[in-house]
Motif scaffolding. Structure first.
Motif, mmCIF file in Angstrom:
data_model
loop_
_atom_site.group_PDB
_atom_site.id
_atom_site.type_symbol
_atom_site.label_atom_id
_atom_site.label_comp_id
_atom_site.label_asym_id
_atom_site.label_seq_id
_atom_site.Cartn_x
_atom_site.Cartn_y
_atom_site.Cartn_z
ATOM 1 N N ASN A 1 46.772 45.465 33.835
ATOM 2 C CA ASN A 1 47.244 45.501 35.225
ATOM 3 C C ASN A 1 46.786 46.761 35.930
ATOM 4 O OD1 ASN A 1 48.509 43.124 35.468
ATOM 5 N ND2 ASN A 1 50.578 43.894 35.214
ATOM 6 N N GLN B 1 45.284 43.123 43.289
ATOM 7 C CA GLN B 1 46.750 43.215 43.244
ATOM 8 C C GLN B 1 47.379 41.847 43.051
ATOM 9 O OE1 GLN B 1 48.570 45.564 46.237
ATOM 10 N NE2 GLN B 1 47.159 47.273 45.969
ATOM 11 N N ILE B 2 46.761 40.814 43.670
ATOM 12 C CA ILE B 2 47.266 39.446 43.466
ATOM 13 C C ILE B 2 47.150 39.067 41.990
ATOM 14 C CG2 ILE B 2 46.895 37.036 44.051
ATOM 15 C CD1 ILE B 2 47.897 38.310 46.432
ATOM 16 N N ALA C 1 47.112 41.072 39.431
ATOM 17 C CA ALA C 1 48.124 41.804 38.675
ATOM 18 C C ALA C 1 49.494 41.160 38.845
ATOM 19 C CB ALA C 1 48.161 43.254 39.132
ATOM 20 N N PHE C 2 49.766 40.679 40.057
ATOM 21 C CA PHE C 2 51.032 40.003 40.327
ATOM 22 C C PHE C 2 51.181 38.762 39.445
ATOM 23 C CE2 PHE C 2 53.158 36.656 42.853
ATOM 24 C CZ PHE C 2 54.410 37.209 42.923
ATOM 25 N N PHE C 3 50.098 37.980 39.346
ATOM 26 C CA PHE C 3 50.175 36.772 38.513
ATOM 27 C C PHE C 3 50.307 37.131 37.032
ATOM 28 C CE2 PHE C 3 48.299 34.351 42.142
ATOM 29 C CZ PHE C 3 49.364 33.505 42.271
ATOM 30 N N VAL C 4 49.646 38.211 36.621
ATOM 31 C CA VAL C 4 49.803 38.649 35.225
ATOM 32 C C VAL C 4 51.259 38.953 34.935
ATOM 33 C CG1 VAL C 4 49.267 40.481 33.594
ATOM 34 C CG2 VAL C 4 47.454 39.491 34.947
#
Lengths: 99, 254
Positions: free
Chosen positions: A42, A58-59, A61-64
Protein backbone atom coordinates in the motif's frame (compact mmCIF):
# COMPACT_ATOMS: atom_id res chain seq x y z
CA UNK A 1 10.20 14.89 -1.66
CA UNK A 2 11.96 12.06 -3.42
CA UNK A 3 10.10 8.80 -3.99
CA UNK A 4 13.01 6.36 -3.69
CA UNK A 5 13.22 6.30 0.15
CA UNK A 6 9.52 5.46 0.40
CA UNK A 7 9.82 2.63 -2.09
CA UNK A 8 12.92 1.28 -0.36
CA UNK A 9 11.12 1.36 2.99
CA UNK A 10 8.18 -0.45 1.41
CA UNK A 11 10.55 -3.08 0.00
CA UNK A 12 12.21 -3.58 3.41
CA UNK A 13 8.87 -3.96 5.18
CA UNK A 14 7.67 -6.38 2.52
CA UNK A 15 10.84 -8.48 2.97
CA UNK A 16 10.48 -8.54 6.75
CA UNK A 17 6.88 -9.66 6.33
CA UNK A 18 7.95 -12.39 3.91
CA UNK A 19 10.65 -13.69 6.22
CA UNK A 20 8.09 -13.70 9.04
CA UNK A 21 5.65 -15.78 6.98
CA UNK A 22 8.42 -18.26 6.19
CA UNK A 23 9.93 -18.64 9.65
CA UNK A 24 7.19 -18.16 12.24
CA UNK A 25 5.13 -21.19 13.31
CA UNK A 26 2.23 -19.48 15.06
CA UNK A 27 -0.64 -19.10 12.58
CA UNK A 28 -1.74 -15.77 14.06
CA UNK A 29 1.74 -14.25 13.76
CA UNK A 30 2.04 -15.60 10.20
CA UNK A 31 -1.21 -13.81 9.45
CA UNK A 32 0.08 -10.58 10.96
CA UNK A 33 3.13 -10.80 8.71
CA UNK A 34 0.84 -11.16 5.68
CA UNK A 35 -0.88 -7.97 6.80
CA UNK A 36 2.52 -6.29 7.06
CA UNK A 37 3.26 -7.26 3.45
CA UNK A 38 -0.10 -5.85 2.29
CA UNK A 39 0.61 -2.62 4.14
CA UNK A 40 4.05 -2.34 2.57
CA UNK A 41 2.57 -2.68 -0.90
CA UNK A 42 0.00 0.00 0.00
CA UNK A 43 2.82 2.38 0.85
CA UNK A 44 4.37 1.78 -2.57
CA UNK A 45 1.01 2.35 -4.28
CA UNK A 46 0.45 5.66 -2.51
CA UNK A 47 4.00 6.79 -3.25
CA UNK A 48 3.56 6.04 -6.95
CA UNK A 49 0.23 7.82 -6.87
CA UNK A 50 2.02 10.98 -5.72
CA UNK A 51 4.84 10.51 -8.23
CA UNK A 52 2.41 10.17 -11.13
CA UNK A 53 0.15 12.97 -10.04
CA UNK A 54 -3.14 11.08 -10.19
CA UNK A 55 -5.24 9.26 -7.62
CA UNK A 56 -5.43 5.82 -9.25
CA UNK A 57 -2.77 4.53 -6.85
CA UNK A 58 -4.78 5.67 -3.85
CA UNK A 59 -7.86 3.91 -5.25
CA UNK A 60 -5.82 0.73 -5.62
CA UNK A 61 -4.60 1.04 -2.02
CA UNK A 62 -8.21 1.56 -0.92
CA UNK A 63 -9.27 -1.68 -2.61
CA UNK A 64 -6.32 -3.52 -1.07
CA UNK A 65 -7.52 -2.40 2.36
CA UNK A 66 -11.08 -3.58 1.69
CA UNK A 67 -9.92 -6.97 0.45
CA UNK A 68 -7.50 -7.27 3.39
CA UNK A 69 -10.36 -6.66 5.82
CA UNK A 70 -12.44 -9.42 4.23
CA UNK A 71 -9.42 -11.73 4.14
CA UNK A 72 -8.65 -11.18 7.83
CA UNK A 73 -12.21 -11.98 8.85
CA UNK A 74 -12.26 -15.31 7.01
CA UNK A 75 -8.65 -16.18 7.87
CA UNK A 76 -9.08 -15.63 11.57
CA UNK A 77 -12.30 -17.64 11.51
CA UNK A 78 -10.36 -20.50 9.91
CA UNK A 79 -7.62 -20.23 12.56
CA UNK A 80 -10.31 -20.33 15.26
CA UNK A 81 -11.88 -23.44 13.72
CA UNK A 82 -8.51 -25.20 13.46
CA UNK A 83 -7.71 -24.26 17.04
CA UNK A 84 -11.05 -25.60 18.21
CA UNK A 85 -10.53 -29.02 16.63
CA UNK A 86 -6.77 -29.43 17.12
CA UNK A 87 -6.16 -27.35 20.27
CA UNK A 88 -3.19 -25.68 18.61
CA UNK A 89 -2.50 -22.54 16.58
CA UNK A 90 0.75 -23.84 15.12
CA UNK A 91 0.89 -24.17 11.35
CA UNK A 92 2.94 -27.35 11.69
CA UNK A 93 0.20 -29.21 13.54
CA UNK A 94 -2.33 -28.87 10.74
CA UNK A 95 -0.66 -31.49 8.56
CA UNK A 96 -3.36 -34.13 8.34
CA UNK A 97 -3.42 -34.12 4.53
CA UNK A 98 0.21 -35.25 4.48
CA UNK A 99 -0.56 -38.74 5.69
CA UNK B 1 10.75 14.28 4.76
CA UNK B 2 11.44 14.80 8.47
CA UNK B 3 8.49 12.60 9.35
CA UNK B 4 9.85 9.90 7.07
CA UNK B 5 13.30 9.82 8.65
CA UNK B 6 11.83 9.72 12.13
CA UNK B 7 9.24 7.04 11.36
CA UNK B 8 11.15 4.79 8.97
CA UNK B 9 13.70 3.46 11.53
CA UNK B 10 10.90 3.07 14.05
CA UNK B 11 8.84 1.05 11.59
CA UNK B 12 11.71 -1.19 10.54
CA UNK B 13 12.60 -1.78 14.21
CA UNK B 14 9.00 -2.65 15.08
CA UNK B 15 8.68 -4.94 12.08
CA UNK B 16 11.88 -6.73 13.09
CA UNK B 17 10.52 -6.95 16.61
CA UNK B 18 7.50 -8.78 15.19
CA UNK B 19 9.85 -11.44 13.86
CA UNK B 20 11.46 -12.00 17.23
CA UNK B 21 8.52 -11.46 19.59
CA UNK B 22 7.80 -14.64 21.53
CA UNK B 23 4.21 -13.82 22.28
CA UNK B 24 1.53 -13.13 19.69
CA UNK B 25 0.23 -10.17 21.70
CA UNK B 26 3.59 -8.41 21.49
CA UNK B 27 3.67 -8.98 17.74
CA UNK B 28 0.18 -7.48 17.45
CA UNK B 29 1.17 -4.36 19.39
CA UNK B 30 4.32 -3.91 17.30
CA UNK B 31 2.17 -4.27 14.19
CA UNK B 32 0.01 -1.44 15.55
CA UNK B 33 3.11 0.78 15.75
CA UNK B 34 3.96 -0.02 12.12
CA UNK B 35 0.40 0.65 10.95
CA UNK B 36 0.02 3.99 12.72
CA UNK B 37 3.41 5.13 11.40
CA UNK B 38 2.28 4.11 7.92
CA UNK B 39 -0.86 6.18 8.36
CA UNK B 40 1.29 9.23 9.13
CA UNK B 41 3.36 8.54 6.02
CA UNK B 42 0.14 8.47 3.98
CA UNK B 43 -0.76 11.86 5.40
CA UNK B 44 2.66 13.20 4.47
CA UNK B 45 2.09 11.96 0.93
CA UNK B 46 -1.15 13.89 0.39
CA UNK B 47 -3.51 10.99 1.10
CA UNK B 48 -5.61 12.23 4.06
CA UNK B 49 -8.52 9.92 3.19
CA UNK B 50 -6.34 6.82 3.33
CA UNK B 51 -4.74 8.15 6.52
CA UNK B 52 -8.15 8.04 8.19
CA UNK B 53 -9.03 4.68 6.64
CA UNK B 54 -5.72 3.18 7.68
CA UNK B 55 -6.30 4.13 11.31
CA UNK B 56 -10.00 3.22 11.37
CA UNK B 57 -9.90 -0.01 9.38
CA UNK B 58 -6.43 -1.38 10.07
CA UNK B 59 -5.55 -0.26 13.56
CA UNK B 60 -9.13 -0.02 14.69
CA UNK B 61 -10.88 -3.02 13.22
CA UNK B 62 -8.35 -5.53 11.91
CA UNK B 63 -5.91 -5.27 14.80
CA UNK B 64 -8.74 -5.51 17.34
CA UNK B 65 -9.87 -8.67 15.56
CA UNK B 66 -6.34 -10.03 15.87
CA UNK B 67 -6.26 -9.23 19.57
CA UNK B 68 -9.63 -10.89 20.06
CA UNK B 69 -8.41 -14.07 18.39
CA UNK B 70 -5.21 -14.01 20.44
CA UNK B 71 -7.42 -13.73 23.52
CA UNK B 72 -9.65 -16.65 22.44
CA UNK B 73 -6.84 -18.90 21.26
CA UNK B 74 -5.17 -18.21 24.55
CA UNK B 75 -1.77 -18.19 26.11
CA UNK B 76 -0.97 -21.56 24.56
CA UNK B 77 -0.21 -19.93 21.22
CA UNK B 78 3.52 -20.01 21.84
CA UNK B 79 5.91 -20.62 19.00
CA UNK B 80 7.71 -23.94 18.98
CA UNK B 81 11.40 -23.62 18.26
CA UNK B 82 11.65 -27.14 16.87
CA UNK B 83 12.05 -27.24 13.10
CA UNK B 84 9.90 -29.77 11.29
CA UNK B 85 12.09 -29.60 8.19
CA UNK B 86 15.80 -29.50 8.88
CA UNK B 87 17.54 -26.26 7.91
CA UNK B 88 14.19 -24.72 7.06
CA UNK B 89 14.71 -21.59 9.14
CA UNK B 90 18.22 -20.85 7.87
CA UNK B 91 17.14 -21.33 4.27
CA UNK B 92 14.05 -19.16 4.61
CA UNK B 93 16.07 -16.35 6.18
CA UNK B 94 18.69 -16.62 3.43
CA UNK B 95 16.09 -16.61 0.67
CA UNK B 96 14.25 -13.73 2.33
CA UNK B 97 17.41 -11.66 2.65
CA UNK B 98 18.38 -12.38 -0.95
CA UNK B 99 14.93 -11.33 -2.10
CA UNK B 100 15.05 -8.15 -0.03
CA UNK B 101 18.53 -7.26 -1.23
CA UNK B 102 17.55 -7.73 -4.87
CA UNK B 103 14.42 -5.67 -4.40
CA UNK B 104 16.15 -2.82 -2.59
CA UNK B 105 19.11 -2.71 -4.98
CA UNK B 106 16.80 -2.85 -7.99
CA UNK B 107 14.56 -0.11 -6.66
CA UNK B 108 17.53 2.05 -5.69
CA UNK B 109 18.94 1.91 -9.23
CA UNK B 110 15.72 2.83 -10.98
CA UNK B 111 14.98 6.49 -11.59
CA UNK B 112 11.33 7.26 -11.08
CA UNK B 113 11.40 10.56 -12.93
CA UNK B 114 10.26 13.87 -11.54
CA UNK B 115 7.59 13.79 -8.88
CA UNK B 116 4.46 15.47 -10.17
CA UNK B 117 2.71 15.69 -6.80
CA UNK B 118 -0.99 15.62 -6.04
CA UNK B 119 -1.64 19.35 -5.70
CA UNK B 120 -3.47 19.37 -9.02
CA UNK B 121 -5.47 16.20 -8.45
CA UNK B 122 -6.38 17.25 -4.91
CA UNK B 123 -7.30 20.81 -5.88
CA UNK B 124 -10.94 20.40 -4.78
CA UNK B 125 -10.07 18.20 -1.81
CA UNK B 126 -8.78 14.64 -1.58
CA UNK B 127 -12.06 12.99 -0.62
CA UNK B 128 -14.19 14.48 -3.44
CA UNK B 129 -11.44 13.66 -5.94
CA UNK B 130 -11.27 10.03 -4.78
CA UNK B 131 -15.08 9.79 -4.77
CA UNK B 132 -15.20 11.06 -8.32
CA UNK B 133 -12.91 8.31 -9.60
CA UNK B 134 -14.36 5.60 -7.35
CA UNK B 135 -17.96 6.19 -8.38
CA UNK B 136 -17.33 6.64 -12.09
CA UNK B 137 -14.37 4.69 -13.42
CA UNK B 138 -14.19 2.05 -10.68
CA UNK B 139 -17.87 1.79 -9.81
CA UNK B 140 -18.07 -1.82 -10.95
CA UNK B 141 -15.09 -2.85 -8.80
CA UNK B 142 -16.71 -0.99 -5.92
CA UNK B 143 -19.94 -2.95 -6.34
CA UNK B 144 -18.06 -6.24 -6.55
CA UNK B 145 -16.35 -5.29 -3.29
CA UNK B 146 -19.73 -5.21 -1.56
CA UNK B 147 -20.41 -8.76 -2.75
CA UNK B 148 -17.00 -9.79 -1.41
CA UNK B 149 -17.71 -8.25 1.99
CA UNK B 150 -21.07 -9.98 2.27
CA UNK B 151 -19.50 -13.30 1.30
CA UNK B 152 -16.73 -12.81 3.85
CA UNK B 153 -19.21 -11.99 6.61
CA UNK B 154 -21.30 -15.07 5.79
CA UNK B 155 -18.17 -17.22 5.57
CA UNK B 156 -16.97 -16.06 8.96
CA UNK B 157 -20.38 -16.81 10.47
CA UNK B 158 -20.45 -20.30 8.96
CA UNK B 159 -16.91 -21.05 10.11
CA UNK B 160 -17.41 -19.72 13.62
CA UNK B 161 -20.77 -21.40 14.11
CA UNK B 162 -20.84 -24.55 16.20
CA UNK B 163 -23.72 -27.02 16.33
CA UNK B 164 -24.85 -28.04 19.80
CA UNK B 165 -24.06 -31.75 20.03
CA UNK B 166 -25.09 -32.35 23.62
CA UNK B 167 -28.21 -31.04 25.35
CA UNK B 168 -27.80 -27.87 27.37
CA UNK B 169 -26.99 -28.57 31.02
CA UNK B 170 -29.68 -27.13 33.25
CA UNK B 171 -29.31 -26.04 36.85
CA UNK B 172 -31.39 -29.02 38.04
CA UNK B 173 -29.07 -31.42 36.20
CA UNK B 174 -26.04 -29.73 37.74
CA UNK B 175 -27.51 -30.09 41.23
CA UNK B 176 -28.32 -33.75 40.61
CA UNK B 177 -24.77 -34.34 39.35
CA UNK B 178 -23.39 -32.68 42.48
CA UNK B 179 -25.45 -34.91 44.75
CA UNK B 180 -24.35 -37.95 42.74
CA UNK B 181 -20.67 -36.99 43.12
CA UNK B 182 -21.20 -36.57 46.85
CA UNK B 183 -22.85 -39.96 47.15
CA UNK B 184 -20.24 -41.81 45.07
CA UNK B 185 -16.97 -39.97 45.61
CA UNK B 186 -17.65 -37.85 48.66
CA UNK B 187 -16.96 -34.58 46.87
CA UNK B 188 -17.77 -31.52 48.95
CA UNK B 189 -21.32 -30.37 48.32
CA UNK B 190 -21.02 -26.68 49.00
CA UNK B 191 -19.37 -23.95 46.98
CA UNK B 192 -15.59 -23.80 46.53
CA UNK B 193 -13.60 -21.96 49.22
CA UNK B 194 -12.95 -18.30 48.41
CA UNK B 195 -9.37 -17.20 47.75
CA UNK B 196 -7.28 -14.98 49.91
CA UNK B 197 -5.99 -14.71 53.44
CA UNK B 198 -8.18 -11.86 54.31
CA UNK B 199 -6.09 -10.33 57.05
CA UNK B 200 -3.25 -9.66 54.61
CA UNK B 201 -4.52 -10.07 51.06
CA UNK B 202 -7.80 -10.41 49.32
CA UNK B 203 -6.59 -10.83 45.76
CA UNK B 204 -7.54 -13.86 43.69
CA UNK B 205 -3.93 -15.02 43.32
CA UNK B 206 -3.60 -15.82 47.02
CA UNK B 207 -4.76 -19.28 48.04
CA UNK B 208 -6.80 -19.68 51.20
CA UNK B 209 -4.95 -21.34 54.08
CA UNK B 210 -6.32 -24.43 55.73
CA UNK B 211 -6.12 -24.78 59.53
CA UNK B 212 -2.95 -26.88 59.22
CA UNK B 213 -1.20 -24.15 57.22
CA UNK B 214 -1.37 -25.74 53.79
CA UNK B 215 -2.96 -24.05 50.80
CA UNK B 216 -6.49 -24.94 49.72
CA UNK B 217 -6.00 -25.93 46.06
CA UNK B 218 -9.64 -25.38 45.16
CA UNK B 219 -9.61 -21.77 46.34
CA UNK B 220 -7.74 -20.41 43.34
CA UNK B 221 -8.59 -20.38 39.65
CA UNK B 222 -7.07 -23.17 37.57
CA UNK B 223 -5.95 -20.61 34.98
CA UNK B 224 -3.87 -18.70 37.53
CA UNK B 225 -2.31 -21.93 38.77
CA UNK B 226 -1.41 -22.91 35.20
CA UNK B 227 0.23 -19.54 34.58
CA UNK B 228 2.23 -19.86 37.78
CA UNK B 229 1.19 -16.48 39.13
CA UNK B 230 -0.18 -17.87 42.36
CA UNK B 231 1.41 -16.71 45.59
CA UNK B 232 3.05 -19.67 47.29
CA UNK B 233 2.21 -20.70 50.82
CA UNK B 234 5.77 -20.27 52.22
CA UNK B 235 5.72 -16.71 50.91
CA UNK B 236 2.53 -15.95 52.79
CA UNK B 237 3.76 -17.82 55.85
CA UNK B 238 6.91 -15.71 55.91
CA UNK B 239 4.86 -12.55 55.77
CA UNK B 240 2.56 -13.74 58.51
CA UNK B 241 5.57 -14.71 60.67
CA UNK B 242 7.05 -11.28 60.16
CA UNK B 243 3.89 -9.77 61.49
CA UNK B 244 3.52 -12.29 64.22
CA UNK B 245 6.85 -11.71 65.95
CA UNK B 246 7.15 -8.01 66.69
CA UNK B 247 9.59 -6.88 69.35
CA UNK B 248 6.88 -5.17 71.32
CA UNK B 249 4.37 -7.37 73.08
CA UNK B 250 0.94 -7.58 71.63
CA UNK B 251 -1.70 -5.10 72.57
CA UNK B 252 0.80 -2.23 72.76
CA UNK B 253 2.05 -0.26 69.82
CA UNK B 254 -0.51 1.14 67.43
Amino acid sequence: MDTTPFIVLSAILFTIGGIGVLTRRNAIVVFMCVELMLNASNLALITFSRANGNLEGQIAAFFVMVVAAAEVVVGLAIIMTIFRTRRSASVDDASLLKY
Amino acid sequence: MVAFWILAPLMVASALGMLFARKAVHAALLLAVVMISLAVLYLVQDAPFLFAIQIIVYTGAILMLFLFVVMLVGVDASDSVVETIRGHRVFSILVGLAFGLTLVLGVAQVSFGTVIGLDDANSQGNVPAIAEILFTKYVFAFEVTSALLITAALGAMVLAHRERLTPKVTQAALAAQRMKDYAEKGTHLGPLPPPGVFARHNSVDTPALLPDGTAAEASISRVLAARGTVKSVPEIAAEVDELDTPDTPRGEGN
